[in-house]
Write a protein that holds these residues in place. Structure first.
Motif, PDB file in Angstrom:
ATOM      1  N   LYS A  17      64.767  -4.687 -43.855  1.00 45.68           N
ATOM      2  CA  LYS A  17      64.804  -3.899 -42.624  1.00 45.68           C
ATOM      3  C   LYS A  17      65.374  -4.747 -41.495  1.00 45.68           C
ATOM      4  O   LYS A  17      64.913  -5.843 -41.236  1.00 45.68           O
ATOM      5  N   GLY A  18      66.353  -4.178 -40.812  1.00 47.05           N
ATOM      6  CA  GLY A  18      66.922  -4.827 -39.656  1.00 47.05           C
ATOM      7  C   GLY A  18      66.104  -4.530 -38.412  1.00 47.05           C
ATOM      8  O   GLY A  18      65.069  -3.844 -38.476  1.00 47.05           O
ATOM      9  N   LEU A  19      66.562  -5.017 -37.277  1.00 42.60           N
ATOM     10  CA  LEU A  19      65.854  -4.830 -36.016  1.00 42.60           C
ATOM     11  C   LEU A  19      65.673  -3.352 -35.690  1.00 42.60           C
ATOM     12  O   LEU A  19      64.595  -2.924 -35.278  1.00 42.60           O
ATOM     13  N   PHE A  20      66.710  -2.547 -35.900  1.00 41.30           N
ATOM     14  CA  PHE A  20      66.610  -1.122 -35.597  1.00 41.30           C
ATOM     15  C   PHE A  20      65.512  -0.472 -36.428  1.00 41.30           C
ATOM     16  O   PHE A  20      64.678   0.262 -35.903  1.00 41.30           O
ATOM     17  N   GLU A  21      65.506  -0.737 -37.734  1.00 41.99           N
ATOM     18  CA  GLU A  21      64.500  -0.151 -38.616  1.00 41.99           C
ATOM     19  C   GLU A  21      63.094  -0.594 -38.222  1.00 41.99           C
ATOM     20  O   GLU A  21      62.152   0.195 -38.268  1.00 41.99           O
ATOM     21  N   GLN A  22      62.954  -1.856 -37.836  1.00 42.27           N
ATOM     22  CA  GLN A  22      61.642  -2.353 -37.400  1.00 42.27           C
ATOM     23  C   GLN A  22      61.180  -1.617 -36.150  1.00 42.27           C
ATOM     24  O   GLN A  22      60.017  -1.206 -36.044  1.00 42.27           O
ATOM     25  N   ARG A  23      62.090  -1.429 -35.198  1.00 44.45           N
ATOM     26  CA  ARG A  23      61.744  -0.720 -33.958  1.00 44.45           C
ATOM     27  C   ARG A  23      61.426   0.745 -34.217  1.00 44.45           C
ATOM     28  O   ARG A  23      60.538   1.312 -33.604  1.00 44.45           O
ATOM     29  N   VAL A  24      62.164   1.370 -35.140  1.00 49.79           N
ATOM     30  CA  VAL A  24      61.896   2.762 -35.488  1.00 49.79           C
ATOM     31  C   VAL A  24      60.505   2.881 -36.089  1.00 49.79           C
ATOM     32  O   VAL A  24      59.752   3.804 -35.764  1.00 49.79           O
ATOM     33  N   GLU A  25      60.151   1.941 -36.959  1.00 48.69           N
ATOM     34  CA  GLU A  25      58.825   1.948 -37.583  1.00 48.69           C
ATOM     35  C   GLU A  25      57.732   1.872 -36.515  1.00 48.69           C
ATOM     36  O   GLU A  25      56.763   2.645 -36.538  1.00 48.69           O
ATOM     37  N   GLN A  26      57.889   0.942 -35.556  1.00 45.65           N
ATOM     38  CA  GLN A  26      56.924   0.808 -34.456  1.00 45.65           C
ATOM     39  C   GLN A  26      56.870   2.095 -33.635  1.00 45.65           C
ATOM     40  O   GLN A  26      55.801   2.581 -33.275  1.00 45.65           O
ATOM     41  N   TYR A  27      58.035   2.629 -33.345  1.00 44.19           N
ATOM     42  CA  TYR A  27      58.156   3.846 -32.545  1.00 44.19           C
ATOM     43  C   TYR A  27      57.415   5.007 -33.195  1.00 44.19           C
ATOM     44  O   TYR A  27      56.656   5.722 -32.546  1.00 44.19           O
ATOM     45  N   LEU A  28      57.633   5.208 -34.489  1.00 45.24           N
ATOM     46  CA  LEU A  28      56.998   6.318 -35.192  1.00 45.24           C
ATOM     47  C   LEU A  28      55.482   6.140 -35.292  1.00 45.24           C
ATOM     48  O   LEU A  28      54.741   7.113 -35.265  1.00 45.24           O
ATOM     49  N   GLU A  29      55.028   4.896 -35.374  1.00 45.52           N
ATOM     50  CA  GLU A  29      53.586   4.638 -35.402  1.00 45.52           C
ATOM     51  C   GLU A  29      52.934   5.003 -34.077  1.00 45.52           C
ATOM     52  O   GLU A  29      51.804   5.477 -34.043  1.00 45.52           O
ATOM     53  N   GLU A  30      53.659   4.784 -32.973  1.00 47.63           N
ATOM     54  CA  GLU A  30      53.130   5.056 -31.631  1.00 47.63           C
ATOM     55  C   GLU A  30      53.292   6.511 -31.217  1.00 47.63           C
ATOM     56  O   GLU A  30      52.666   6.967 -30.270  1.00 47.63           O
ATOM     57  N   LEU A  31      54.135   7.242 -31.917  1.00 49.50           N
ATOM     58  CA  LEU A  31      54.456   8.620 -31.560  1.00 49.50           C
ATOM     59  C   LEU A  31      53.285   9.542 -31.882  1.00 49.50           C
ATOM     60  O   LEU A  31      52.785   9.550 -32.997  1.00 49.50           O
ATOM     61  N   PRO A  32      52.827  10.337 -30.913  1.00 51.83           N
ATOM     62  CA  PRO A  32      51.751  11.294 -31.206  1.00 51.83           C
ATOM     63  C   PRO A  32      52.205  12.281 -32.282  1.00 51.83           C
ATOM     64  O   PRO A  32      53.386  12.605 -32.375  1.00 51.83           O
ATOM     65  N   ASP A  33      51.270  12.757 -33.084  1.00 52.76           N
ATOM     66  CA  ASP A  33      51.593  13.697 -34.166  1.00 52.76           C
ATOM     67  C   ASP A  33      52.260  14.962 -33.647  1.00 52.76           C
ATOM     68  O   ASP A  33      53.036  15.587 -34.351  1.00 52.76           O
ATOM     69  N   THR A  34      51.965  15.333 -32.425  1.00 53.32           N
ATOM     70  CA  THR A  34      52.505  16.572 -31.873  1.00 53.32           C
ATOM     71  C   THR A  34      53.911  16.403 -31.323  1.00 53.32           C
ATOM     72  O   THR A  34      54.555  17.373 -30.949  1.00 53.32           O
ATOM     73  N   GLU A  35      54.389  15.181 -31.251  1.00 56.30           N
ATOM     74  CA  GLU A  35      55.697  14.924 -30.641  1.00 56.30           C
ATOM     75  C   GLU A  35      56.602  14.235 -31.647  1.00 56.30           C
ATOM     76  O   GLU A  35      56.342  13.127 -32.058  1.00 56.30           O
ATOM     77  N   GLN A  36      57.685  14.914 -32.072  1.00 54.33           N
ATOM     78  CA  GLN A  36      58.574  14.313 -33.062  1.00 54.33           C
ATOM     79  C   GLN A  36      59.678  13.487 -32.416  1.00 54.33           C
ATOM     80  O   GLN A  36      60.301  12.677 -33.062  1.00 54.33           O
ATOM     81  N   SER A  37      59.938  13.680 -31.171  1.00 52.85           N
ATOM     82  CA  SER A  37      60.950  12.904 -30.469  1.00 52.85           C
ATOM     83  C   SER A  37      60.352  12.397 -29.170  1.00 52.85           C
ATOM     84  O   SER A  37      59.703  13.135 -28.458  1.00 52.85           O
ATOM     85  N   GLY A  38      60.577  11.132 -28.897  1.00 52.07           N
ATOM     86  CA  GLY A  38      59.967  10.533 -27.716  1.00 52.07           C
ATOM     87  C   GLY A  38      60.888  10.447 -26.524  1.00 52.07           C
ATOM     88  O   GLY A  38      60.787   9.510 -25.744  1.00 52.07           O
ATOM     89  N   VAL A  39      61.781  11.389 -26.378  1.00 55.94           N
ATOM     90  CA  VAL A  39      62.761  11.315 -25.297  1.00 55.94           C
ATOM     91  C   VAL A  39      62.089  11.251 -23.928  1.00 55.94           C
ATOM     92  O   VAL A  39      62.500  10.487 -23.065  1.00 55.94           O
ATOM     93  N   ASN A  40      61.035  12.016 -23.704  1.00 57.99           N
ATOM     94  CA  ASN A  40      60.363  11.968 -22.408  1.00 57.99           C
ATOM     95  C   ASN A  40      59.753  10.592 -22.157  1.00 57.99           C
ATOM     96  O   ASN A  40      59.772  10.079 -21.054  1.00 57.99           O
ATOM     97  N   LYS A  41      59.200   9.998 -23.201  1.00 59.31           N
ATOM     98  CA  LYS A  41      58.672   8.636 -23.101  1.00 59.31           C
ATOM     99  C   LYS A  41      59.814   7.684 -22.726  1.00 59.31           C
ATOM    100  O   LYS A  41      59.663   6.796 -21.916  1.00 59.31           O
ATOM    101  N   PHE A  42      60.977   7.913 -23.325  1.00 54.65           N
ATOM    102  CA  PHE A  42      62.145   7.102 -23.044  1.00 54.65           C
ATOM    103  C   PHE A  42      62.531   7.193 -21.576  1.00 54.65           C
ATOM    104  O   PHE A  42      62.751   6.200 -20.902  1.00 54.65           O
TER     105      PHE A  42
END
Length: 153
Positions: free
Chosen positions: A121-146
């Motif tokens: 896993k590269g840096l992007f994949e690692q960050r995606v993994e962290q991102y998905l772990e932090e993402l609430p179950d009700t929210e599939q995209s974190g654009v507002n968080k962004f």
């Protein structure tokens, strides 16, 4: 990327573009405060900070892609394009994804993910993994968080 000539200001939704510009300005201000010299370390730090801003941008706009990679009967992975695009609540982000998903960059990205087995896993994949772990179950995209937090790191 360009969809057509002179469309640079219309590709990214205004809120995303403003958040990205604000984050880059903050990073630049931090660099300017830290040092007055043009050393290699300063240049590397700036490059790293700019990379971080763009990684975060891509993680939070397309980082939920893995939720839409499904496996068929033959064991092949396939990307559910329309479900991916529709999973984003913001209409302007969906329009951006509509254009971005037609680019060679995105096609190559997804093709690589469809064919990927268990490569490192590269840096992007690692960050995606962290991102998905932090993402609430009700929210599939974190654009507002962004939009709220891009410039804060």
């Amino acid at each position: 990327f360009l969809y057509q000539m002179d469309d640079e200001d219309t590709l990214l939704p205004r809120k995303l573009q403003a958040a990205l510009e604000q984050a880059l300005e903050r990073k630049n201000e931090l660099i300017n405060q830290d040092s007055d010299s043009d050393s290699d370390d300063e240049c590397n730090t700036l490059n790293g900070l700019v990379s971080e801003v763009f990684i975060r941008f891509f993680v939070e706009t397309v980082g939920h892609y893995s939720l839409f990679l499904t496996q068929n009967e033959k064991g092949e992975r396939a990307f559910q394009r329309e479900a991916f695009r529709k999973s984003v609540a913001s209409k302007s982000i969906r329009r951006f994804l509509e254009v971005f998903m037609e680019s060679q960059m995105f096609a190559g990205f997804i093709q690589d993910r469809e064919l990927r087995k268990c490569r490192a896993k590269g840096l992007f994949e690692q960050r995606v993994e962290q991102y998905l772990e932090e993402l609430p179950d009700t929210e599939q995209s974190g654009v507002n968080k962004f939009l709220r937090g891009l410039g804060e790191e």
